[in-house]
Design a protein around this motif. Structure first.
Motif, PDB file in Angstrom:
ATOM      1  N   GLY A 143     -28.622 -48.938 -25.962  1.00 29.38           N
ATOM      2  CA  GLY A 143     -27.410 -49.242 -25.018  1.00 29.38           C
ATOM      3  C   GLY A 143     -26.569 -50.379 -25.174  1.00 29.38           C
ATOM      4  O   GLY A 143     -25.627 -50.253 -25.321  1.00 29.38           O
ATOM      5  N   SER A 182     -25.533 -42.369 -29.785  1.00 31.78           N
ATOM      6  CA  SER A 182     -24.781 -41.472 -28.453  1.00 31.78           C
ATOM      7  C   SER A 182     -24.924 -40.988 -29.423  1.00 31.78           C
ATOM      8  O   SER A 182     -25.382 -39.470 -29.094  1.00 31.78           O
ATOM      9  N   ALA A 228     -24.883 -49.843 -28.705  1.00 39.50           N
ATOM     10  CA  ALA A 228     -23.272 -48.915 -28.410  1.00 39.50           C
ATOM     11  C   ALA A 228     -22.500 -49.410 -27.334  1.00 39.50           C
ATOM     12  O   ALA A 228     -21.015 -49.717 -27.377  1.00 39.50           O
ATOM     13  N   ARG A 281     -25.993 -48.265 -22.009  1.00 42.26           N
ATOM     14  CA  ARG A 281     -24.626 -48.209 -22.661  1.00 42.26           C
ATOM     15  C   ARG A 281     -23.384 -47.402 -21.125  1.00 42.26           C
ATOM     16  O   ARG A 281     -22.432 -48.334 -21.424  1.00 42.26           O
ATOM     17  N   THR A 282     -24.233 -46.764 -20.311  1.00 38.24           N
ATOM     18  CA  THR A 282     -22.207 -46.899 -19.531  1.00 38.24           C
ATOM     19  C   THR A 282     -22.522 -47.876 -18.425  1.00 38.24           C
ATOM     20  O   THR A 282     -21.152 -48.187 -18.145  1.00 38.24           O
ATOM     21  N   GLN A 311     -18.519 -50.822 -28.673  1.00 36.06           N
ATOM     22  CA  GLN A 311     -17.406 -49.352 -28.482  1.00 36.06           C
ATOM     23  C   GLN A 311     -16.873 -48.759 -29.111  1.00 36.06           C
ATOM     24  O   GLN A 311     -15.753 -49.492 -29.784  1.00 36.06           O
ATOM     25  N   ARG A 339     -28.289 -44.403 -23.177  1.00 36.51           N
ATOM     26  CA  ARG A 339     -27.433 -43.803 -22.367  1.00 36.51           C
ATOM     27  C   ARG A 339     -26.689 -44.667 -21.294  1.00 36.51           C
ATOM     28  O   ARG A 339     -25.326 -44.415 -21.250  1.00 36.51           O
ATOM     29  N   ASP A 347     -21.495 -46.905 -32.737  1.00 30.22           N
ATOM     30  CA  ASP A 347     -21.416 -46.431 -31.013  1.00 30.22           C
ATOM     31  C   ASP A 347     -21.684 -45.048 -31.197  1.00 30.22           C
ATOM     32  O   ASP A 347     -22.838 -43.940 -30.344  1.00 30.22           O
TER      33      ASP A 347
END
Length: 316
Positions: free
Chosen positions: A117, A133, A120, A203-204, A124, A200, A129
């Motif tokens: 994460g 994903s 990634a 990463r967010t 970005q 995920r 990335d």
């Protein structure tokens, strides 16, 4: 803080009582645990009546349940219908194996998921990335039973330089397998879905943190990019990940039924699957009760810890 802790403890007890009561009704009231001994061997009504009296199932429902709760907290859960062994001993034999499996699976999820994460988020929009994903979404979409079966069939009995990395399935009685030999592949299979979700989520949260004011201030001070990334950004981004990991650990401690059954791993989940096939009510009820205890206790402790760290979460 004490008031909040007491309220969360009361809620946990209420959830435990409701869930175990529903499980008890489903096993002992909606079904007949003494209808047969397996393999189409039907018990005579007289024998069933004797067994119901022996296991105190001839009493009113509330009295039965209260009696079961008392036995649950004293550790006296009766005798297994099939092997005539104490239920507590059978569960105690498998709990350490499931705990090892759950802890290793969560550790793999955190290490691989957080690293993927962060990578990634830092890159970005790049090919890396996109690859992470797409891989994460694919792993989250594939059912656990499919990935576990594929790993078992692919790496079953794999040997490297004369060393057996993964034991041969199905197991044979004559071959001795150490617990650490049979642990890695089931743990990896169990960790795949959670790893993708954590990647995920990391990463967010990392993208949100990297755009925050204190990260921009740290960059303006001239701090090295690695210091900004790991000391300031990642440190705050992993807080929600820790919550997910605690919940995941509670679920896995309850018993990874699918993975343990596919790999014939001698844990609580595999014991539950065998008991379900045999309709072994005492063992099923005991396992489900301790599953609820493990999950509810971990969630309650997590809520209390979060409220201690962040007073805004407390409800007056």
């Amino acid at each position: 803080m004490l008031k909040f802790a007491l309220r969360r403890t009361a809620q946990a007890l209420l959830v435990f009582v409701i869930v175990t009561f529903l499980c008890y009704v489903a096993l002992y009231q909606l079904g007949n645990p003494f209808a047969s001994l397996g393999e189409n061997r039907v018990l005579p009504p007289e024998t069933q009546a004797i067994l119901r009296e022996k296991f105190k199932l001839d009493q009113p429902l509330l009295a039965q349940y209260l009696n079961y709760l008392g036995n649950l907290f004293t550790g006296d859960l009766g005798i297994d219908y099939d092997k005539r062994l104490p239920v507590v001993e059978m569960i105690a034999h498998t709990v350490p194996n499931t705990m090892r499996l759950a802890v290793l699976a969560v550790a793999l999820q955190l290490v691989i998921g957080i690293c993927a994460g962060v990578l990634a988020a830092v890159r970005q929009g790049s090919f890396t990335d996109a690859l992470i994903s797409v891989s994460a979404i694919t792993l989250m979409s594939v059912p656990l039973i499919v990935t576990a079966a594929a790993l078992r069939d692919t790496f079953n009995g794999t040997r490297v330089l004369g060393i057996t990395l993964f034991p041969q399935l199905p197991r044979t009685i004559a071959v001795e397998v150490h617990w650490y030999d049979e642990l890695l592949l089931p743990a990896f299979a169990l960790a795949l879905g959670g790893t993708a979700f954590i990647a995920r989520m990391t990463r967010t949260t990392m993208l949100e943190v990297l755009e925050s004011d204190y990260v921009r201030t740290a960059r303006a001070k001239g701090l090295r990019p690695r210091t900004v990334l790991y000391k300031h950004a990642l440190r705050n981004a992993v807080i929600p990940i820790a919550n997910i990991a605690a919940i995941e650990l509670g679920v896995l401690l309850g018993g990874a039924i699918i993975v343990e059954t596919i790999f014939q791993y001698d844990g609580v989940g595999y014991l539950f699957a065998r008991s379900l096939r045999a309709l072994n009510a005492p063992l099923l009820m005991a396992i489900m009760s301790y599953m609820v205890v493990a999950f509810v206790v971990l969630i309650a402790l997590l809520d209390i810890l979060c409220a201690y760290l962040d007073p805004r979460l407390r409800i007056d």
